[in-house]
Design an enzyme around this catalytic site. Structure first.
Site, PDB file in Angstrom:
ATOM      1  N   ASP A 198      62.356  18.114  29.776  1.00  0.00           N
ATOM      2  CA  ASP A 198      61.760  17.406  30.907  1.00  0.00           C
ATOM      3  C   ASP A 198      60.537  18.128  31.470  1.00  0.00           C
ATOM      4  O   ASP A 198      59.746  17.539  32.205  1.00  0.00           O
ATOM      5  CB  ASP A 198      62.781  17.276  32.051  1.00  0.00           C
ATOM      6  CG  ASP A 198      63.992  16.472  31.646  1.00  0.00           C
ATOM      7  OD1 ASP A 198      63.820  15.502  30.898  1.00  0.00           O
ATOM      8  OD2 ASP A 198      65.104  16.813  32.070  1.00  0.00           O
ATOM      9  N   ASP A 207      65.561  11.545  33.783  1.00  0.00           N
ATOM     10  CA  ASP A 207      66.314  11.815  32.578  1.00  0.00           C
ATOM     11  C   ASP A 207      67.741  11.309  32.776  1.00  0.00           C
ATOM     12  O   ASP A 207      68.224  11.223  33.905  1.00  0.00           O
ATOM     13  CB  ASP A 207      66.322  13.326  32.311  1.00  0.00           C
ATOM     14  CG  ASP A 207      67.031  13.665  31.016  1.00  0.00           C
ATOM     15  OD1 ASP A 207      66.634  13.118  29.978  1.00  0.00           O
ATOM     16  OD2 ASP A 207      67.975  14.462  31.057  1.00  0.00           O
ATOM     17  N   ASP A 235      66.593  18.039  34.197  1.00  0.00           N
ATOM     18  CA  ASP A 235      67.152  19.388  34.248  1.00  0.00           C
ATOM     19  C   ASP A 235      66.935  20.163  32.960  1.00  0.00           C
ATOM     20  O   ASP A 235      67.170  21.362  32.925  1.00  0.00           O
ATOM     21  CB  ASP A 235      68.657  19.337  34.546  1.00  0.00           C
ATOM     22  CG  ASP A 235      69.435  18.523  33.517  1.00  0.00           C
ATOM     23  OD1 ASP A 235      68.810  17.997  32.579  1.00  0.00           O
ATOM     24  OD2 ASP A 235      70.662  18.415  33.656  1.00  0.00           O
TER      25      ASP A 235
END
Length: 940
Positions: free
Chosen positions: A676, A348, A672
């Site tokens: 995700d 990410d 985080d």
């Protein structure tokens, strides 16, 4: 609980449905009843396995099953010492596995933190503070900047409310919220402006919300349910060791059967057996049959590396401890190895590759394009113009731009101590406004000092329709600004917002501290500068001002926001972490493919990917919409060339992971946010952030980074490779010894010799003489080129071609050496089988201990890596040798091991045979180095 689609309903209707009151809230009794009925406001998780389940799982291993069967057979045959020894090893392996997995779970439990531990609610007509877990549907919650949203809510009222939903949608820019009804029932989650979601962050403004969903009935809860639909997969090491165990077990059973049948009829003609009857033969020849059983058990013990399961578990546990030192918490032991064989990292962007801190990088004022240095929210940095230092306070245009950005601003910059006692800068409010505050600080301007001179007297809040914000200030120091070249008027209005919108309201622009007419050419120049900054994936804001004759009684935007003087532009971005560029480079050098998977816009994602070196020549960039139009097969066909995926949803991320896995990749997913989590669970190994990560992402991950540092991932990958290499080393070491033992026992039978080694001697050899050095091999620091080679093929077996050659050569040399020394000993001590077996036992033990030093590298010579550089090996080999001597020279141990004391002449007699296997292994390395040089790099 509501159905999650409350955005299109009127507040009065919702209040009626939920039996609450906007002003009075719930009564304490009603809230308590709802809490008892619906449970606490927290995410539930699958029940964790109990101690008994964890213990039983440790026995679900083919090698362990073989050991248990061997223990039962030896117990049945009356060989109690052998049975007890095997049982102890099986129990030790189980206990170590349970203890280490329990420690990992406790560590992750300690790491968990509630996102919003306390909340302000209205109950009984009063505002009060309660734990977030006690929220119930129908509660009225007070929302303030800087707090997390503790549950899903429909807004009752809002004042300039902005929510950062990066943890849910991936959008790094805060979203404006308002209490108006949204008429479209099927509008996407990110566009529900009147709804706020659990675990998102309030960055600006204030409001009140009506709780419509708690715990698992929130949007986060829905994602958590998605996670539980995925089944855990066995890691590559588990699969390979299971496959290896089955091969060893099959070979073991086959050899045992052949040996038993061969031994049964070796001295008896088959015809005679049938003449007297099989049952009569088995009855009269019972002693010989028991001996044959013991020979078969000896082969079983020789074939199975008893210490392998325990050593693998201990090595992975030690690796977990090393990972913690590298700021990585491993939740499951096999994940240590999985990270080491990763071929693709799906990362990410927000907060992982970037700092999640908007930062001003460039600006334009007075026809001057300047740059700003510095990191994050730390107000230390410098300004440059055409590569030369620029003093913003001495340049009137830049100075007014920075001061205007500071004054037309509601964010606050503060420095506070974190849990470690270190002072860190943080922003309270909107990150975009925070970036302007920090830029002002870098230029020497501070909001508190400015507001003493130019206090705010009126304001027109930001509005998404107007796309701008205005503040009005009254000068308290008559000569302020003259020193820098700009004389502030007594009353001044600052306007900031979208550059094109602000520019349309301007008739002049600031040049050298003086307002000049805004020509069409100058207007085009400003628009070109805006486009240039935006093309670099910077978010651009324009700043303008207007002198006023008096403070307006009523702030009407159409009357104030006109005839403005354009000051300049500020371009900002969520910058990459400083260490990420080197980390991506190291990953590429190690043959790892990195893929950015983000919810952000394409331009921003491409710019960041290019800046950190992640976007490669010919690399593909896909949006979520493009992914939707692709079939799974089409995406899998292009997966190897994908570098960036932007504007994606959680389902897209899972689709990307599946496509890469379909290409045979071992995929690690880092992130985080809640968005995700499904991909973290679906990936071979999920890597979550320990500081900024949500609880859902941490629970989904196999590994949690305790410092949120992307560079720690590369360090963890290096450690994972070291661990896997060390596991290969001791598998190589153990199997070469075990195959050699099989050849020794089987060869002795074929040659008509007595069996050179008793079952208890074989067991002692495998567990003590081989076990300790094998464990020391697991402590190797790793070879210097370990991160300069590509990942091993994911489908490569533990025993590859090179290892198979080495095992074969060493085992054959071992067998020849031991059978030779045994044969010579039989002639030297005729009829004294305890003596000859002792010589064979000591020779094999000593040879293996010496070979352990050469096993420290599969390809490098023991002399090039340093014979004694692994102190654990020195202690392990030395300690094991002492234990071997104890079985020979301690009188009360001799009967248990069927040994006799040896003299100096016997030691001199055995000495040449000690070095046969170690020398053979070094020669194999020479051969492998030569062949590797002749193989093209692409085929290695």
């Amino acid at each position: 609980m509501m159905d999650g689609q409350c955005h299109f309903k009127k507040i009065d209707d919702l209040v009626g449905e939920l039996r609450t009151h906007v002003e009075q809230g719930l009564s304490s009794q009603e809230a308590n009843d709802r809490l008892q009925t619906h449970g606490p406001n927290e995410l539930t998780e699958k029940p964790r396995p109990g101690f008994l389940k964890l213990l039983l799982d440790q026995f679900n291993n083919f090698l362990v099953i073989i050991l248990i069967v061997a223990a039962v057979i030896t117990l049945f045959l009356g060989e109690y010492i052998d049975a007890i020894a095997i049982t102890i090893i099986v129990a030790l392996n189980a206990v170590v596995g349970v203890v280490q997995e329990s420690k990992a779970e406790k560590a992750i439990a300690a790491l968990k933190k509630m996102a919003a531990p306390n909340v302000q609610v209205v109950r009984n007509g009063e505002q009060q503070t309660i734990p977030a877990r006690e929220l119930v549907v129908g509660d009225i919650v007070v929302l303030e900047a800087g707090n997390y949203v503790p549950a899903d809510m429909r807004l009752v009222e809002s004042v300039n409310l902005k929510i950062e939903e990066a943890s849910l949608t991936g959008e790094s820019v805060p979203v404006e919220k308002n209490a108006a009804v949204v008429l479209d029932r099927d509008i996407p989650l990110g566009d529900r402006k009147n709804t706020v979601f659990m675990s998102t962050l309030i960055t600006y403004g204030r409001g009140k919300g009506l709780v419509t969903g708690t715990g698992m009935h929130t949007q986060i809860g829905l994602i958590a349910e998605m996670l539980q639909s995925y089944e855990d997969e066995a890691t590559p090491l588990q699969q390979k060791l299971e496959h290896l165990g089955k091969i060893l077990g099959t070979i073991c059973l086959a050899i045992c059967g052949v040996v038993f049948i061969y031994g049964l009829f070796r001295d008896t003609h088959l015809a005679n057996v049938f003449d007297i009857g099989v049952l009569h033969y088995l009855t009269t020849e019972k002693a010989d049959i028991i001996n044959l059983f013991m020979v078969a058990v000896s082969l079983a013990i020789a074939a199975v590396p008893e210490g392998l399961p325990a050593i693998v578990t201990i090595c992975l546990a030690l690796g977990m401890q090393q990972m913690i030192k590298r700021n990585a918490l491993i939740r499951k032991l096999p994940a240590v190895e999985t990270l080491g064989c990763t071929t693709v990292i799906c990362s990410d962007k927000t907060g992982t590759l970037t700092q999640n801190k908007m930062t001003v990088l460039q600006g334009w004022a007075g026809n001057k394009r300047f740059r700003v240095s510095g990191e994050g929210y730390d107000p230390n940095g410098s300004f440059t113009l055409d590569g030369q230092p620029l003093d913003p306070a001495a340049d009137p245009d830049v100075a007014v731009l920075l001061q205007g950005g500071l004054l037309c601003n509601d964010a606050m910059l503060e420095q506070k101590e974190d849990d470690s006692g270190a002072k860190r800068w943080r922003i309270i409010g909107d990150p975009t406004e925070g970036a302007m505050i920090v830029a002002g600080g870098k230029g020497g301007f501070w909001r508190k000092e400015l507001e003493k001179v130019l206090p705010r007297v009126e304001e027109i809040p930001f509005d998404s329709d107007r796309k701008r914000m205005t503040t009005i200030h009254e000068k308290k120091q008559s000569d302020y600004g003259k020193a820098s070249g700009f004389d502030f008027p007594p009353i001044i209005a600052f306007v900031k917002g979208a550059p094109d919108v602000v520019l349309d309201l301007c008739g002049r622009f600031l040049k050298d501290g003086k307002p000049v007419d805004l020509t069409e050419g100058q207007r085009r120049e400003i628009l070109d500068q805006n486009h240039s900054l935006a093309s670099s994936a910077l978010r651009v804001l324009g700043v303008a001002y207007r002198p006023l004759s008096e403070v307006p009684a009523n702030c009407i935007c159409d009357e104030i926001e006109k005839d403005l003087t354009f000051i300049g532009l500020m371009g900002m971005i969520d910058p990459p972490r400083p260490e990420v560029i080197e980390a991506v480079k190291l990953a590429a050098g190690a043959g790892l493919k990195s893929v950015m998977v983000t919810g952000d816009y394409r331009d921003t994602a491409e710019a960041i990917a290019g800046e950190i070196g992640l976007l490669t020549p010919g690399g593909l960039v896909f949006t979520g919409a493009e992914l939707d139009r692709m079939s799974d097969e089409e995406l899998a066909a292009r997966a190897d060339r994908v570098d960036v995926c932007c504007r994606v949803s959680p389902a897209h991320k899972t689709k990307i992971v599946d496509a890469l896995k379909a290409r045979g990749h071992i995929v690690a997913m880092t992130g985080d946010g809640v968005n995700d989590a499904p991909a973290l669970k679906r990936a071979n190994i999920g890597v979550a952030m320990g500081i900024t990560g949500t609880d859902v992402s941490k629970e989904s991950a196999d590994m949690v980074l305790t410092d949120d540092n992307f560079a720690s991932i590369v360090s963890a990958i290096e450690q994972g490779r070291i661990i896997y290499a060390n596991i290969r080393k001791f598998v190589y070491f153990l199997l070469a010894c075990n195959v050699g033992e099989i050849l020794i026992v089987f060869g002795a039978m074929l040659m008509g010799f007595p069996i050179p080694l008793k079952p208890i001697q074989l067991l002692y050899l495998n567990l003590v003489s081989d076990g300790a050095p094998a464990l020391a091999l697991g402590m190797e620091k790793g070879e210097p080129d370990i991160m300069k080679t590509p990942p091993r093929p994911p489908k490569e077996p533990v025993i590859n071609r090179d290892m198979a050659i080495g095992i074969s050569v060493v085992a054959v040399v071992d067998a020849i050496a031991i059978l030779t020394v045994f044969y010579l000993a039989m002639h030297r001590f005729p009829g004294d089988f305890d003596h000859t077996r002792t010589i064979a036992f000591v020779t094999l033990c000593t040879s293996e201990l010496l070979r352990a030093f050469t096993a420290r590298s599969e390809h490098h010579s023991v002399f090039s890596i340093g014979v004694f550089s692994n102190r654990w090996m020195v202690w392990a080999a030395g300690g094991s040798f002492v234990l071997v001597l104890l079985t020979v020279y301690v009188p009360f141990l001799r009967p248990f091991f069927d040994t006799v004391a040896l003299g100096w002449d016997e030691w001199l007699f055995m000495a040449p045979f000690f070095f046969a296997a170690p020398v053979a292994m070094e020669l194999v390395k020479v051969y492998l180095r030569i062949t590797r040089k002749n193989i093209p790099a692409a085929q290695q």
